[in-house]
Design an enzyme around this catalytic site. Structure first.
Site, PDB file in Angstrom:
ATOM      1  N   ILE A  33       0.860  -1.186   0.000  1.00 39.41           N
ATOM      2  CA  ILE A  33       0.000   0.000   0.000  1.00 39.41           C
ATOM      3  C   ILE A  33       0.898   1.238   0.000  1.00 39.41           C
ATOM      4  O   ILE A  33       1.695   1.441   0.921  1.00 39.41           O
ATOM      5  CB  ILE A  33      -0.936   0.024   1.220  1.00 39.41           C
ATOM      6  CG1 ILE A  33      -1.714  -1.297   1.338  1.00 39.41           C
ATOM      7  CG2 ILE A  33      -1.886   1.206   1.136  1.00 39.41           C
ATOM      8  CD1 ILE A  33      -2.591  -1.623   0.160  1.00 39.41           C
ATOM      9  N   ARG A  84      -1.034  -9.187  23.189  1.00 38.41           N
ATOM     10  CA  ARG A  84      -0.317  -8.821  24.416  1.00 38.41           C
ATOM     11  C   ARG A  84      -0.504  -7.337  24.662  1.00 38.41           C
ATOM     12  O   ARG A  84      -1.078  -6.631  23.826  1.00 38.41           O
ATOM     13  CB  ARG A  84       1.179  -9.108  24.245  1.00 38.41           C
ATOM     14  CG  ARG A  84       1.755  -8.452  22.991  1.00 38.41           C
ATOM     15  CD  ARG A  84       3.258  -8.585  22.881  1.00 38.41           C
ATOM     16  NE  ARG A  84       3.768  -8.233  21.574  1.00 38.41           N
ATOM     17  CZ  ARG A  84       3.924  -7.006  21.103  1.00 38.41           C
ATOM     18  NH1 ARG A  84       3.569  -5.971  21.843  1.00 38.41           N
ATOM     19  NH2 ARG A  84       4.420  -6.794  19.891  1.00 38.41           N
TER      20      ARG A  84
END
Length: 451
Positions: free
Chosen positions: A203, A294
């Site tokens: 992108i 996490r």
């Protein structure tokens, strides 16, 4: 609530977790390697136990030693922090088998999101936008060529089990594909013991936007807004802020991304804190990149704008508590910026600089927060990550937050080792940064190390 928690980490995140435990009235156990005997986390915990020599494989990544420390000290739960074993599904599963609560998601969720190719397929099924690319792992160079031709160059070859900028190669044309494919697979095998790679469309000029989520075991999921992590050097984050600056970020885009992040969490039966990372192009189209299972290094900026203590909430969720709020209750206010302070020399290619801190002065005042484990006389070893502190500021507006960060950096003094403080100061003084005119390639185009 748990009576005793072991922190399977070191540095500032270990200190951060210990402080959250104190507020909950929970005793703590620190683990440390031999060089970390005098580290702050080992000094301020209620108990501390040595788990091995300097090498991470023999200490902070040593599952047997860490679980033995739990057994010896009677710790009922374990917080892994970030890095090391924090996203190791086998470790999380072993904790459960040993009767220790893993403060994080279920092993199945870690496995699902840890394999980037499988995660991408899961997101597609959940209706979360994904970057065009291969359907799972690409097995051969011939398959890689076929996929790249179909989606069009440029493309990225990425390690399926990767992270931290490892196992990633940019490919501008078919002539570059073979070398990049081979190199990415080898690096992935070296760092993650898994040589699988996948391919996705590159992108052009995107931003790296991530959404913080919290999920309990009762199916409730909320998001705490987004963080703009576009300030990166060699795929490593340098500065993060929340919210992402206007006019790029709009209320409507924020709402859509938040809903997508919550859908991503529900799609994998997620529990605890997590982060869904997206690439966002200039037109406001966003694409799922990965999910970090996490607590993130940059979680403080989300805490400041949302008023939610993420680490405290992690512990409460793991203890079986229900989220005390719905999405409508989450009100995002003000602006927060975090600068990662590293012991490194930007002028010498960001070379790490271990050594002893001879003098130290850290800034303070309203709206200034420092998460750190350093102190005057502390010796920074060459064995671990070079980050020594996180400087976070909060203000009602982005303009005020930038001004506050400038004087806070100017006041931050560390003598005895080189740091990137001057680099960060040059960054936050840059007119393009101040205007919010940047993308993920911003630092590659600038030369803040030599100003």
């Amino acid at each position: 609530m748990f009576k005793k928690i072991l922190i399977a980490n070191r540095g500032e995140i270990a200190v951060r977790i210990i402080r959250a435990c104190r507020e909950l009235g929970v005793r703590t156990v620190a683990v440390f390697s031999q060089p970390d005997r005098d580290a702050l986390h080992a000094q301020i915990a209620d108990e501390a136990i040595c788990i091995g020599p300097a090498a991470t494989k023999d200490s902070y990544n040593n599952i047997a030693a860490i679980l033995s420390a739990c057994e010896i000290t009677g710790a009922e739960a374990l917080h892994p922090g970030f890095g090391f074993l924090s996203e190791n599904a086998a470790f999380a599963r072993m904790c459960g088998r040993c009767g220790v609560t893993f403060i994080g998601p279920k092993p199945e969720s870690i496995e699902l999101m840890g394999d980037k190719a499988t995660a991408k397929e899961t997101m597609k099924k959940a209706g979360v936008p994904v970057v065009p690319g291969s359907d799972g792992v690409v097995e051969s160079l011939e398959d890689a060529k076929a996929v790249a031709k179909e989606i069009g160059y440029p493309v990225m070859v990425k390690a399926s089990a990767g992270g931290g900028g490892r196992g990633i190669r940019f490919v501008g044309s078919e002539a570059e594909l073979e070398g990049a494919f081979t190199a990415a697979k080898q690096e992935a095998l070296t760092f993650f013991a898994n040589g699988d790679v996948y391919i996705e469309k590159f992108i052009v000029g995107p931003r790296h936007i991530e959404v913080q989520i919290l999920a309990d075991r009762f199916g409730n999921v909320v998001h705490l807004g987004e963080r703009d992590c576009s300030m990166q050097r060699r795929n490593q984050k340098v500065l993060e802020e929340s919210p992402s600056p206007a006019p790029f970020m709009t209320g409507e885009l924020r709402e859509r991304m938040g809903q997508a992040a919550c859908a991503a969490a529900k799609a994998c039966g997620y529990e605890n804190a997590g982060t869904v990372e997206f690439l966002v192009d200039e037109q406001g189209n966003f694409y799922f990149m990965e999910m970090n299972t996490r607590v993130q290094v940059e979680h403080p900026v989300s805490e400041l704008v949302s008023g939610v203590d993420i680490v405290r909430r992690q512990i409460l969720i793991a203890a079986g508590h229900k989220l005390p709020y719905t999405q409508a209750d989450i009100q995002l206010k003000g602006h927060a910026i975090e600068c990662r302070i590293n012991a490194e020399n930007p002028a010498l290619g960001f070379r790490p600089c271990p050594g002893t801190i001879e003098a130290l002065h850290m800034p303070g005042g309203p709206g200034v927060r420092i998460d750190s484990a350093i102190y005057q006389g502390y010796t920074i070893t060459p064995y671990y990550d070079s980050m020594i502190a996180k400087l976070i500021v909060y203000a009602p507006t982005r303009k005020e937050a930038i001004l506050k960060m400038r004087w806070a950096l100017a006041e931050f003094l560390v003598e005895g080792v080189d740091t990137n403080i001057e680099f960060q100061l040059n960054l936050v003084k840059d007119p393009d940064f101040e205007a919010g005119s940047f993308d993920i390639g911003f630092l590659d185009r600038k030369n803040f190390a030599h100003q």
